[in-house]
Design a protein around this motif. Sequence first.
Motif, PDB file in Angstrom:
ATOM      1  N   SER A 101      60.959   4.105  30.673  1.00  0.00           N
ATOM      2  CA  SER A 101      60.310   5.417  30.743  1.00  0.00           C
ATOM      3  C   SER A 101      58.790   5.322  30.770  1.00  0.00           C
ATOM      4  O   SER A 101      58.111   6.257  31.202  1.00  0.00           O
ATOM      5  CB  SER A 101      60.731   6.271  29.547  1.00  0.00           C
ATOM      6  N   GLY A 102      58.247   4.208  30.284  1.00  0.00           N
ATOM      7  CA  GLY A 102      56.796   4.065  30.199  1.00  0.00           C
ATOM      8  C   GLY A 102      56.190   4.820  29.035  1.00  0.00           C
ATOM      9  O   GLY A 102      54.961   4.914  28.929  1.00  0.00           O
ATOM     10  N   LEU A 103      57.023   5.338  28.128  1.00  0.00           N
ATOM     11  CA  LEU A 103      56.530   6.149  27.016  1.00  0.00           C
ATOM     12  C   LEU A 103      56.261   5.329  25.751  1.00  0.00           C
ATOM     13  O   LEU A 103      55.669   5.852  24.796  1.00  0.00           O
ATOM     14  CB  LEU A 103      57.550   7.247  26.684  1.00  0.00           C
ATOM     15  N   ALA A 104      56.691   4.080  25.726  1.00  0.00           N
ATOM     16  CA  ALA A 104      56.527   3.272  24.516  1.00  0.00           C
ATOM     17  C   ALA A 104      55.062   2.929  24.284  1.00  0.00           C
ATOM     18  O   ALA A 104      54.382   2.412  25.173  1.00  0.00           O
ATOM     19  CB  ALA A 104      57.350   1.982  24.628  1.00  0.00           C
ATOM     20  N   SER A 105      54.570   3.230  23.094  1.00  0.00           N
ATOM     21  CA  SER A 105      53.206   2.886  22.701  1.00  0.00           C
ATOM     22  C   SER A 105      53.111   2.992  21.187  1.00  0.00           C
ATOM     23  O   SER A 105      53.962   3.635  20.551  1.00  0.00           O
ATOM     24  CB  SER A 105      52.187   3.825  23.359  1.00  0.00           C
ATOM     25  N   PRO A 106      52.109   2.385  20.568  1.00  0.00           N
ATOM     26  CA  PRO A 106      51.998   2.444  19.110  1.00  0.00           C
ATOM     27  C   PRO A 106      51.894   3.860  18.553  1.00  0.00           C
ATOM     28  O   PRO A 106      52.261   4.101  17.402  1.00  0.00           O
ATOM     29  CB  PRO A 106      50.714   1.642  18.833  1.00  0.00           C
ATOM     30  N   ASP A 107      51.405   4.821  19.352  1.00  0.00           N
ATOM     31  CA  ASP A 107      51.219   6.187  18.871  1.00  0.00           C
ATOM     32  C   ASP A 107      52.420   7.090  19.127  1.00  0.00           C
ATOM     33  O   ASP A 107      52.410   8.262  18.734  1.00  0.00           O
ATOM     34  CB  ASP A 107      49.993   6.821  19.538  1.00  0.00           C
ATOM     35  N   ARG A 131      66.299   3.638  15.426  1.00  0.00           N
ATOM     36  CA  ARG A 131      65.697   2.503  14.716  1.00  0.00           C
ATOM     37  C   ARG A 131      66.033   1.188  15.409  1.00  0.00           C
ATOM     38  O   ARG A 131      65.183   0.299  15.532  1.00  0.00           O
ATOM     39  CB  ARG A 131      66.167   2.489  13.263  1.00  0.00           C
ATOM     40  N   ALA A 132      67.288   1.052  15.839  1.00  0.00           N
ATOM     41  CA  ALA A 132      67.667  -0.157  16.562  1.00  0.00           C
ATOM     42  C   ALA A 132      66.921  -0.248  17.883  1.00  0.00           C
ATOM     43  O   ALA A 132      66.505  -1.336  18.305  1.00  0.00           O
ATOM     44  CB  ALA A 132      69.177  -0.164  16.801  1.00  0.00           C
ATOM     45  N   CYS A 133      66.722   0.880  18.535  1.00  0.00           N
ATOM     46  CA  CYS A 133      65.961   0.929  19.788  1.00  0.00           C
ATOM     47  C   CYS A 133      64.538   0.454  19.573  1.00  0.00           C
ATOM     48  O   CYS A 133      64.018  -0.377  20.327  1.00  0.00           O
ATOM     49  CB  CYS A 133      65.979   2.359  20.332  1.00  0.00           C
ATOM     50  N   LEU A 134      63.897   0.978  18.538  1.00  0.00           N
ATOM     51  CA  LEU A 134      62.501   0.622  18.281  1.00  0.00           C
ATOM     52  C   LEU A 134      62.360  -0.862  17.947  1.00  0.00           C
ATOM     53  O   LEU A 134      61.431  -1.530  18.415  1.00  0.00           O
ATOM     54  CB  LEU A 134      61.949   1.469  17.135  1.00  0.00           C
ATOM     55  N   ALA A 135      63.286  -1.391  17.159  1.00  0.00           N
ATOM     56  CA  ALA A 135      63.235  -2.810  16.812  1.00  0.00           C
ATOM     57  C   ALA A 135      63.326  -3.681  18.064  1.00  0.00           C
ATOM     58  O   ALA A 135      62.620  -4.684  18.192  1.00  0.00           O
ATOM     59  CB  ALA A 135      64.362  -3.148  15.842  1.00  0.00           C
ATOM     60  N   GLU A 136      64.184  -3.286  19.004  1.00  0.00           N
ATOM     61  CA  GLU A 136      64.362  -4.057  20.226  1.00  0.00           C
ATOM     62  C   GLU A 136      63.180  -3.879  21.181  1.00  0.00           C
ATOM     63  O   GLU A 136      62.821  -4.794  21.922  1.00  0.00           O
ATOM     64  CB  GLU A 136      65.651  -3.610  20.926  1.00  0.00           C
ATOM     65  N   ALA A 137      62.544  -2.707  21.142  1.00  0.00           N
ATOM     66  CA  ALA A 137      61.465  -2.397  22.082  1.00  0.00           C
ATOM     67  C   ALA A 137      60.116  -2.970  21.663  1.00  0.00           C
ATOM     68  O   ALA A 137      59.178  -2.966  22.460  1.00  0.00           O
ATOM     69  CB  ALA A 137      61.337  -0.884  22.257  1.00  0.00           C
ATOM     70  N   GLY A 138      60.010  -3.453  20.425  1.00  0.00           N
ATOM     71  CA  GLY A 138      58.748  -4.041  20.008  1.00  0.00           C
ATOM     72  C   GLY A 138      58.230  -3.600  18.658  1.00  0.00           C
ATOM     73  O   GLY A 138      57.097  -3.891  18.296  1.00  0.00           O
ATOM     74  N   GLY A 139      59.051  -2.884  17.900  1.00  0.00           N
ATOM     75  CA  GLY A 139      58.650  -2.486  16.563  1.00  0.00           C
ATOM     76  C   GLY A 139      57.445  -1.550  16.568  1.00  0.00           C
ATOM     77  O   GLY A 139      57.347  -0.635  17.388  1.00  0.00           O
ATOM     78  N   ALA A 140      56.502  -1.807  15.663  1.00  0.00           N
ATOM     79  CA  ALA A 140      55.340  -0.930  15.505  1.00  0.00           C
ATOM     80  C   ALA A 140      54.496  -0.849  16.772  1.00  0.00           C
ATOM     81  O   ALA A 140      53.800   0.148  16.997  1.00  0.00           O
ATOM     82  CB  ALA A 140      54.489  -1.406  14.332  1.00  0.00           C
ATOM     83  N   ASN A 141      54.550  -1.864  17.608  1.00  0.00           N
ATOM     84  CA  ASN A 141      53.784  -1.827  18.866  1.00  0.00           C
ATOM     85  C   ASN A 141      54.365  -0.833  19.864  1.00  0.00           C
ATOM     86  O   ASN A 141      53.701  -0.474  20.849  1.00  0.00           O
ATOM     87  CB  ASN A 141      53.749  -3.215  19.507  1.00  0.00           C
ATOM     88  N   ALA A 142      55.615  -0.397  19.622  1.00  0.00           N
ATOM     89  CA  ALA A 142      56.271   0.539  20.539  1.00  0.00           C
ATOM     90  C   ALA A 142      56.379   1.946  19.965  1.00  0.00           C
ATOM     91  O   ALA A 142      56.908   2.837  20.616  1.00  0.00           O
ATOM     92  CB  ALA A 142      57.661   0.033  20.898  1.00  0.00           C
ATOM     93  N   GLY A 143      55.897   2.157  18.740  1.00  0.00           N
ATOM     94  CA  GLY A 143      55.931   3.480  18.141  1.00  0.00           C
ATOM     95  C   GLY A 143      56.500   3.457  16.741  1.00  0.00           C
ATOM     96  O   GLY A 143      56.514   2.427  16.074  1.00  0.00           O
ATOM     97  N   ARG A 144      56.990   4.607  16.310  1.00  0.00           N
ATOM     98  CA  ARG A 144      57.627   4.710  15.000  1.00  0.00           C
ATOM     99  C   ARG A 144      58.684   5.797  15.060  1.00  0.00           C
ATOM    100  O   ARG A 144      58.592   6.745  15.849  1.00  0.00           O
ATOM    101  CB  ARG A 144      56.612   5.015  13.904  1.00  0.00           C
ATOM    102  N   VAL A 145      59.733   5.641  14.241  1.00  0.00           N
ATOM    103  CA  VAL A 145      60.787   6.643  14.166  1.00  0.00           C
ATOM    104  C   VAL A 145      60.361   7.708  13.167  1.00  0.00           C
ATOM    105  O   VAL A 145      60.000   7.402  12.027  1.00  0.00           O
ATOM    106  CB  VAL A 145      62.132   6.019  13.747  1.00  0.00           C
ATOM    107  N   ALA A 146      60.396   8.962  13.590  1.00  0.00           N
ATOM    108  CA  ALA A 146      59.966  10.074  12.741  1.00  0.00           C
ATOM    109  C   ALA A 146      61.043  11.153  12.762  1.00  0.00           C
ATOM    110  O   ALA A 146      61.094  11.962  13.701  1.00  0.00           O
ATOM    111  CB  ALA A 146      58.630  10.631  13.228  1.00  0.00           C
ATOM    112  N   PRO A 147      61.939  11.195  11.768  1.00  0.00           N
ATOM    113  CA  PRO A 147      62.998  12.216  11.731  1.00  0.00           C
ATOM    114  C   PRO A 147      62.439  13.566  11.304  1.00  0.00           C
ATOM    115  O   PRO A 147      62.617  14.016  10.177  1.00  0.00           O
ATOM    116  CB  PRO A 147      63.990  11.645  10.712  1.00  0.00           C
TER     117      PRO A 147
END
Length: 262
Positions: A101-107, A131-147
């Motif tokens: 999607s090109g949407l992954a970023s730390p912010d 959470r599993a998605c974020l871990a695979e996509a790069g962790g904090a460098n790819a964003g954060r999970v915010a419920p």
Amino acid sequence: MDDRTHLADVLRGVLGALLDLLLPQPCAGCEGPSGPLCTDCLTALWCRPHRCAPRPGCPPVWAAGPYAGRHRGILLAYKEGGADALAAPLGGRLAAAYTASGLASPDTLLVPVPGRGPPRDPRAPVTRLARACLAEAGGANAGRVAPLLRYRGRPRRQAGLGRAARLANRTGVLVADRAPAGVPGTARGAAVVVDDVLTTGATVAEATRALRAGGFGVAGAIVLLESLSGGAATRTAGTGAAGAGPPRIRVPSRARRFYEPS
């Protein structure tokens, strides 16, 4: 994710690994001996992520595969059959859509659609996928999970409803909480809605409305699977060996609830 939630997830993972050694799980895709997914079934899940056909009220949505055949059966085993170990491989497929999607970023804030349980439940199926998605996509460098989303009241099921009724059933049912400290909630394009299945788009549209009403910018959405019955053009998805149709997948007998995508 706070430290207690992280520790609980780690302990569940360790316990699951120990149980797998003592009581090996069958594969959720073919019922073979190498669970939770054998190599063949895991390979068959791969297909190129795609941008979904537009739905009213939805931002751009990306999906990892179709809600059909093997993909559908494995998701049902996860959601309705209690196959928690599938969160990691399914989260990996969701990460492919997120990256494409090109949407992954730390912010970026990955905002999961809430489950039917308590608000902000860390065990909600879509939250675990995020959470599993974020871990695979790069962790904090790819964003954060915010419920950030919660239901105003008890959500009604979508089963048996037509398109117009599904949209009406989801209108106004979600509200967005304030962003955690240090999160730029009003930053343009900060939020990405996460769900498991896209059909009519009613749930993603309502999540988008609630986030925007709460002052969040919504850049897009990612889903694990797209249902072609929601109006999307037919796509050809990988199903394993050439010419082979999807195998019959049995959802475990303890799956007693009817799961309907929205």
